[in-house]
Design a protein around this motif. Sequence first.
Motif, short mmCIF file in Angstrom:
data_model
loop_
_atom_site.label_atom_id
_atom_site.label_comp_id
_atom_site.label_asym_id
_atom_site.label_seq_id
_atom_site.Cartn_x
_atom_site.Cartn_y
_atom_site.Cartn_z
N ALA A 168 0.83 -1.20 0.00
CA ALA A 168 0.00 0.00 0.00
C ALA A 168 0.87 1.26 0.00
CB ALA A 168 -0.93 -0.02 1.20
N CYS A 169 1.99 1.23 0.72
CA CYS A 169 2.91 2.38 0.70
C CYS A 169 3.50 2.57 -0.69
CB CYS A 169 4.01 2.18 1.73
SG CYS A 169 3.45 2.20 3.45
N ASN A 170 3.85 1.49 -1.37
CA ASN A 170 4.35 1.60 -2.74
C ASN A 170 3.29 2.20 -3.66
OD1 ASN A 170 7.03 0.54 -2.58
ND2 ASN A 170 6.20 -1.51 -2.35
N ILE A 171 2.03 1.78 -3.48
CA ILE A 171 0.94 2.32 -4.30
C ILE A 171 0.78 3.81 -4.05
CG2 ILE A 171 -1.55 2.19 -4.67
CD1 ILE A 171 -1.33 -0.82 -3.97
N ALA A 172 0.90 4.24 -2.78
CA ALA A 172 0.79 5.66 -2.46
C ALA A 172 1.90 6.47 -3.14
CB ALA A 172 0.82 5.86 -0.94
N VAL A 173 3.14 5.94 -3.12
CA VAL A 173 4.25 6.63 -3.77
C VAL A 173 4.03 6.73 -5.27
CG1 VAL A 173 6.71 6.47 -4.26
CG2 VAL A 173 5.89 5.99 -1.95
N ARG A 174 3.56 5.64 -5.88
CA ARG A 174 3.30 5.67 -7.32
C ARG A 174 2.13 6.59 -7.65
NH1 ARG A 174 4.15 -0.58 -9.49
NH2 ARG A 174 6.19 -0.91 -8.50
N GLY A 175 1.18 6.71 -6.72
CA GLY A 175 0.08 7.64 -6.94
C GLY A 175 0.56 9.07 -7.04
#
Length: 307
Positions: A267-274
């Motif tokens: 989820a943290c990776n998804i937030a960074v990519r967002g």
Amino acid sequence: MFRPYGAVPYDARLMSWNRDARTVSLWTPTGRVTVPYTGRPDDLKAIDTLPLGEADLIYRRGVWLLQVAVTLPKPAVREPVNGFVGLDQGVANLAVTSDGAVLPGPALPGPIRGNGHVRSLRERRHRQRRRLQKKGTPAARRVLRRLSGREHRMMTDVNHQISNHVVREAERTDRGIALEDLQGIRGRVRAHRLQRRTLHGWAFAQPIEFTRYKAARAGVAFHLVDPAYTSQARPDCGCVSRANRPARGRFVCTGCGLAGHADHIAACNIAVRGVAGWAAVNQPHATGLPSARRDRESKSSASAGGS
């Protein structure tokens, strides 16, 4: 052939509203019928205040329902000044946010106590359906009809609660929402024979659509990101390795040693990519910078003028 109680679409020519009397006039083959209507307070308020579109008259479990389309105001999307809330979807854990919230869980109201509870309920329903289908008696078929759609309604309610929680958190903290673009995931994932029913019963698209339209209604930025390696990458050091996942629910970075819940790290990776994806989509077009396309166009126009 048409079903005896199939849905009947209505538009403004076949339907008229009297909002003061809370009645609706519907055209039928035998003439117009005026019937009273009711609903939840929010639905009645929407009928009273918003422009109305087409409607579908349906018959479900002995009750006539009128499903009405309304035109909602679309607020401007606010800039996510504090980043994005990442949401990782899965089969074992339906949703985990970059804030560390595991959903469904204590953060959500209702009788569903967690992901283990959801799995046990779905397994119980599956065993019950299989037993009744094998029995095949008229009484068993009546029970099957009574249970029809119950699991679907439960999962729809859970997905609504998850999307509501994520949108409220993003709105409260001035952040956007980032989810994985899981289109075609069933064709890419290789599942064991015993896990295929669980995989193909995973309604991953529904939370995405629920979150998308609720974010638009709240003016919250929404972005879908590439799901590749989100569960194998370290958000800070960038180390990507299959060895970072020694177990299904555990993440241990082989580069820097960071350890934690695998779905939370994803989820943290998804937030960074967002954040990166939103910046790339919304960056201004700098017309003064060199561009290979503009160079080709200028050369072609110059050659055409010279000839």
